[in-house]
Design an enzyme around this catalytic site. Structure first.
Site, PDB file in Angstrom:
ATOM      1  NE  ARG A 195     -11.741  24.009   5.389  1.00  0.00           N
ATOM      2  CZ  ARG A 195     -12.232  25.089   4.754  1.00  0.00           C
ATOM      3  NH1 ARG A 195     -11.781  25.423   3.562  1.00  0.00           N
ATOM      4  NH2 ARG A 195     -13.159  25.815   5.326  1.00  0.00           N
ATOM      5  CE1 TYR A 229      -2.977  -0.841   3.566  1.00  0.00           C
ATOM      6  CE2 TYR A 229      -3.852   1.210   2.709  1.00  0.00           C
ATOM      7  CZ  TYR A 229      -3.781   0.270   3.715  1.00  0.00           C
ATOM      8  OH  TYR A 229      -4.521   0.428   4.857  1.00  0.00           O
ATOM      9  CG  ASP A 256       2.119   4.403  -2.518  1.00  0.00           C
ATOM     10  OD1 ASP A 256       3.102   4.675  -1.798  1.00  0.00           O
ATOM     11  OD2 ASP A 256       1.031   4.032  -2.045  1.00  0.00           O
ATOM     12  CE  LYS A 282       1.805   2.426   6.807  1.00  0.00           C
ATOM     13  NZ  LYS A 282       0.731   3.301   6.464  1.00  0.00           N
TER      14      LYS A 282
END
Ligand code: P1T
Length: 400
Positions: A62, A114, A188, A213
């Protein structure tokens, strides 16, 4: 070296001439692996043997993992950043940024975002005492004047999803830092990637990506990433990531690391295909308006040329008809798939009002221009004549 196509189109920012070398070499050294693996292996081990307590390069999966670590180094290099951090998704990266805030802080965000980002700021953040303002950023001074004494985060998305507005990131960063030095500015950069826009060089503190993406580009991974330079922010983000567990799997890291080897080649082709589609649609009789920053008709065309070094393959457009025609158009497509998401080899088409932006309140959607006749395309890597033919036949079919 200047990218000839980029120069011909009039971009003022240069493409990084070492971009391809970075994607192929940074973090990729064979010497770091026991077998001198020429291609980085997928390290699935969730824990790592320690020489003595706490003496080890990696401790627990982690906290860090070799397959993740090398991808983070590589992604950082593409933004000329000191640090990269990968997350379980783009929204996971956003959540991690928000863990830097505390109850009572204010977030100033651009209004066209978004839908999932909008939903998080609007519906989740208030549960933790965070207040958000959404505002058009066309006028940087007006946008920045909405900052409050408790504004700790400015969230920009440029170009925006789905209406492809472009903001003057350099000016917004300059003005907002002047007002409040410690405000964290995030851009972003999902639509353009580091190949076409470098957020940190425009004044943002953090570049944010849905690696789902274009970075991955093959529609088979969900991942997010941040790049940044600030030591303190990096340490806090790493600490918070380990504490919240928003990490990607080693297999996904392997896939994204493999995919970014061709990022520059894919983006060049995505740009060509996107522009070809935008020009075709602009000349079509059934189209009211095309939104693509590469078209001189786009209100932010000049700003895009000043700030970027290329275009993505995102194209939105309004046809002249209604909701039924939108549905018929989408269902008549053969090469384009009716699907959410974007930035992959396959061409995708969707209707934001019913799909990606359904969670944005109706009055705000109409203010933003998210209407029943707005279609968003993510143009893939198929051959241009086939893509144009597919669009042409679906535009014809929608009227029958
Ligand atoms: O899906 P995820 O990896 O969590 O990324 C969220 C996200 C963040 N930022 C931008 C600009 C995005 O477009 C997205 C995800 N977008 C879609 C799924 C979509 O179809 O628009």
């Amino acid at each position: 070296m200047t990218h000839p196509e980029n120069r011909a189109l009039g971009f003022q920012k240069k493409i990084d001439p070492n971009f391809g070398t970075k994607t192929c070499t940074v973090g990729q050294a064979a010497e770091q692996w026991g077998y001198m693996d020429a291609v980085p292996p997928i390290c699935v081990s969730s824990t790592f043997k320690q020489i003595e307590p706490n003496v080890t390069k990696f401790m627990y999966g982690r906290e860090g993992n070799p397959s993740r670590n090398l991808l983070e180094q590589c992604l950082a290099s593409l933004d000329n950043a000191k640090y990269g951090i990968c997350f379980a998704s783009g929204l996971g990266a956003l959540t991690s940024v928000v863990t830097l805030l505390k109850t009572g802080d204010h977030i100033l965000a651009v209004d066209d975002l978004y839908g999932g980002t909008n939903r998080f700021f609007r519906n989740i953040a208030p549960r933790y005492g965070l207040e958000s303002t959404f505002l058009n950023a066309e006028d940087p001074e007006k946008f920045v004047s909405a900052m409050k004494p408790n504004t700790k985060l400015i969230w920009l998305e440029s170009p925006t999803n789905p209406t492809l507005r472009v903001w003057d990131v350099e000016m917004i960063s300059k003005l907002s830092k002047k007002k409040q030095k410690d405000v964290i500015i995030v851009l972003d950069n999902t639509f353009l990637t580091s190949y076409f826009q470098r957020p940190l060089e425009l004044g943002a503190d953090i570049a944010m990506y849905s690696a789902t993406k274009y970075l991955n580009g093959h529609a088979d991974v969900i991942m997010g990433a941040l790049t940044l330079n600030d030591d303190e922010l990096f340490n806090r983000l790493k600490y918070n990531q380990n504490s919240t567990g928003i990490i990607p799997s080693p297999i996904d890291c392997f896939l994204v690391n493999r995919s970014i080897k061709t990022l520059h080649l894919r983006m060049d082709e995505h740009m060509r295909n996107g522009l070809a589609v935008a020009k075709y649609l602009e000349a079509h009789q059934d189209i009211e308006k095309v939104l693509h920053p590469g078209l001189p008709s786009h209100p932010h065309h000049k700003l895009a040329l000043r700030q970027w070094s290329g275009y993505s393959s995102m194209v939105s457009f309004y046809h002249k008809y209604g909701l039924n025609e939108s549905k018929k158009f989408l269902q008549s497509l053969n090469i384009f798939s009716l699907a959410e998401s974007l930035g992959c080899h396959k061409s995708l088409a969707e209707i934001p009002i019913l799909m990606t932006h359904a969670s944005v309140p109706a009055n705000e959607r109409s203010e933003l221009g998210i209407m029943e006749n707005l279609i968003r395309l993510s143009v893939g890597l198929e051959s241009i004549p086939d893509l144009l033919e597919d669009l042409g036949q679906a535009l014809k079919a929608m009227k029958i």
